[in-house]
Design an enzyme around this catalytic site. Sequence first.
Site, PDB file in Angstrom:
ATOM      1  N   CYS A 158     -21.089  59.627 -52.029  1.00 35.26           N
ATOM      2  CA  CYS A 158     -20.153  60.505 -51.309  1.00 35.26           C
ATOM      3  C   CYS A 158     -18.765  60.533 -51.939  1.00 35.26           C
ATOM      4  O   CYS A 158     -17.962  61.415 -51.639  1.00 35.26           O
ATOM      5  CB  CYS A 158     -20.044  60.065 -49.855  1.00 35.26           C
TER       6      CYS A 158
HETATM    7  N1  COA Z   1     -31.000  61.206 -30.509  1.00 35.78           N
HETATM    8  C1  COA Z   1     -30.811  60.456 -29.387  1.00 35.78           C
HETATM    9  N2  COA Z   1     -30.466  59.162 -29.432  1.00 35.78           N
HETATM   10  C2  COA Z   1     -30.323  58.583 -30.636  1.00 35.78           C
HETATM   11  C3  COA Z   1     -30.526  59.296 -31.840  1.00 35.78           C
HETATM   12  C4  COA Z   1     -30.874  60.654 -31.744  1.00 35.78           C
HETATM   13  N3  COA Z   1     -31.069  61.404 -32.825  1.00 35.78           N
HETATM   14  N4  COA Z   1     -30.309  58.460 -32.881  1.00 35.78           N
HETATM   15  C5  COA Z   1     -30.002  57.272 -32.359  1.00 35.78           C
HETATM   16  N5  COA Z   1     -30.014  57.322 -30.999  1.00 35.78           N
HETATM   17  C6  COA Z   1     -29.758  56.246 -30.043  1.00 35.78           C
HETATM   18  C7  COA Z   1     -30.116  54.884 -30.619  1.00 35.78           C
HETATM   19  O1  COA Z   1     -31.470  54.622 -30.432  1.00 35.78           O
HETATM   20  C8  COA Z   1     -29.212  53.969 -29.810  1.00 35.78           C
HETATM   21  O2  COA Z   1     -29.809  53.732 -28.559  1.00 35.78           O
HETATM   22  P1  COA Z   1     -29.638  52.317 -27.816  1.00 35.78           P
HETATM   23  O3  COA Z   1     -28.165  52.183 -27.531  1.00 35.78           O
HETATM   24  O4  COA Z   1     -30.475  52.478 -26.590  1.00 35.78           O
HETATM   25  O5  COA Z   1     -30.137  51.282 -28.784  1.00 35.78           O
HETATM   26  C9  COA Z   1     -27.963  54.822 -29.552  1.00 35.78           C
HETATM   27  O6  COA Z   1     -28.361  56.191 -29.753  1.00 35.78           O
HETATM   28  C10 COA Z   1     -26.835  54.479 -30.490  1.00 35.78           C
HETATM   29  O7  COA Z   1     -27.307  54.513 -31.851  1.00 35.78           O
HETATM   30  P2  COA Z   1     -26.374  54.185 -33.071  1.00 35.78           P
HETATM   31  O8  COA Z   1     -27.154  54.319 -34.343  1.00 35.78           O
HETATM   32  O9  COA Z   1     -25.651  52.908 -32.823  1.00 35.78           O
HETATM   33  O10 COA Z   1     -25.376  55.438 -32.964  1.00 35.78           O
HETATM   34  P3  COA Z   1     -23.913  55.581 -33.502  1.00 35.78           P
HETATM   35  O11 COA Z   1     -23.007  55.817 -32.355  1.00 35.78           O
HETATM   36  O12 COA Z   1     -23.540  54.529 -34.471  1.00 35.78           O
HETATM   37  O13 COA Z   1     -24.000  56.965 -34.286  1.00 35.78           O
HETATM   38  C11 COA Z   1     -24.099  57.717 -36.596  1.00 35.78           C
HETATM   39  C12 COA Z   1     -24.857  57.120 -35.393  1.00 35.78           C
HETATM   40  C13 COA Z   1     -25.032  57.747 -37.788  1.00 35.78           C
HETATM   41  C14 COA Z   1     -23.680  59.129 -36.226  1.00 35.78           C
HETATM   42  C15 COA Z   1     -22.848  56.872 -36.883  1.00 35.78           C
HETATM   43  O14 COA Z   1     -23.180  55.498 -36.908  1.00 35.78           O
HETATM   44  C16 COA Z   1     -22.185  57.212 -38.175  1.00 35.78           C
HETATM   45  O15 COA Z   1     -21.849  58.345 -38.452  1.00 35.78           O
HETATM   46  N6  COA Z   1     -21.895  56.193 -39.003  1.00 35.78           N
HETATM   47  C17 COA Z   1     -21.237  56.345 -40.257  1.00 35.78           C
HETATM   48  C18 COA Z   1     -22.158  56.993 -41.190  1.00 35.78           C
HETATM   49  C19 COA Z   1     -21.555  57.340 -42.501  1.00 35.78           C
HETATM   50  O16 COA Z   1     -20.422  57.667 -42.635  1.00 35.78           O
HETATM   51  N7  COA Z   1     -22.366  57.293 -43.508  1.00 35.78           N
HETATM   52  C20 COA Z   1     -21.999  57.697 -44.755  1.00 35.78           C
HETATM   53  C21 COA Z   1     -23.098  58.539 -45.197  1.00 35.78           C
HETATM   54  S1  COA Z   1     -22.750  59.166 -46.737  1.00 35.78           S
END
Ligand code: COA
Length: 386
Positions: A158
């Site tokens: 990225c």
């Molecule tokens: N739909 C519904 N629920 C979902 C889901 C989906 N598509 N994906 C995950 N969940 C649920 C999980 O199961 C979890 O449930 P639980 O609390 O019962 O265990 C809950 O949502 C939280 O999941 P989590 O993965 O901790 O979500 P988050 O708030 O961290 O958001 C991202 C996920 C990926 C959006 C976020 O972590 C993020 O953007 N991180 C940085 C990523 C980044 O910058 N990466 C660089 C890539 S180049």
Amino acid sequence: MKQTDAVISGTGLFTPEESVSNEELVTAFNAWVDLFNAENAEAIAKGELEARTHSSAAFIEKASGIKSRFVLNKSGIIDPHRMTPQVAERPNNELSVMAEIGVKAAQQALNAAGLEGSDLDAVIVAASNMQRAYPAIAVEIQDALGAKGFAFDMNVACSSATFGIAQARDSIRAGSSQRILMVNPEICTGHLNFRDRDAHFIFGDVATAVIIEAKDVAQSSSNFEIVDTRLQTIFSNNIRNNFGFMNRTDERGVGTVDKLFVQEGRKVFKEVCPAVAQQINTQLADLDLQPEQLSRLWLHQANRNMNDLIARRVLGRDPTEQESPTILDTYANTSSAGSIIAFHLNRDDLTAGDLGVLCSFGAGYSIGSVILLSLIHISEPTRPLY
Ligand code: COA
């Protein structure tokens, strides 16, 4: 010896025609989940396999800020029997897909800079994925544009674009080039696992292009001087893709999910945000600049909440939408192109002397920050610069 100053004299943006909303993506995902659970009902009942869970459009928007994404091919992605874009292979005598979208963005950037392809003396393709091992996509784009000099591909995930701008500036300062095209063709849907509930919504496709020139040869009337670049890498497995040319040497791993994008999103969030804010703050301090002197933060576009947190840590208060523009709502994460899209679409209101930071972060980890100074006209600044 005085080093040559470098400016950004033009940018370009290619946006695919098709887009997929969260609702459309979730409908396809949930249909696939139902198919998977029905096909594996017996194994699931015996406890040998875990049943898959539905995704939710409301979760996606709340957790990431993403509402939709542009894609090269929609039908393959939203087909629950396929869940992968469908992009036809091309014969070697046709422009490759990556080169094609890169050229489209490059032509816009050249127009903005008042240049022809033949004016360029270097081309850098900086992206998270290359569609083949060689020849370099950059050499193909160099050929398509009639550019002179040399071309090479580079990949810092990225952060590829900010690292690419830094390489271009260093090359200009060292005197090895005068006019460089840096292109980011990002076909992120190619490496996204659309069956992974945690990540299926993250990415979109796009291409961006930036012209970096020696200040004394730039002709465009709206340039941004590259005041400073800062690059940092810290090894982490929290964003990883094991796809590569060695895969075929162990058949057991061919086609497994680690050969696509995998991340520990929560860990990335927690570890990367403070490191990014600290890098920008240190860079500003080293330049004797105050955060309040920044008119704009063109941040990497992965997650809205991440950007709000970083901007808050840099500015010491909540940013306005104008100060820290968001484009990920419609483009999603376009890897290295994200901060360049934000810059391309959100700079026309700036005037001479305004400062901004273009910043990316991602796998590696990698963090790149570029301090930019708006120049209305390079030879006639209208007020004292910062
Ligand atoms: N739909 C519904 N629920 C979902 C889901 C989906 N598509 N994906 C995950 N969940 C649920 C999980 O199961 C979890 O449930 P639980 O609390 O019962 O265990 C809950 O949502 C939280 O999941 P989590 O993965 O901790 O979500 P988050 O708030 O961290 O958001 C991202 C996920 C990926 C959006 C976020 O972590 C993020 O953007 N991180 C940085 C990523 C980044 O910058 N990466 C660089 C890539 S180049």
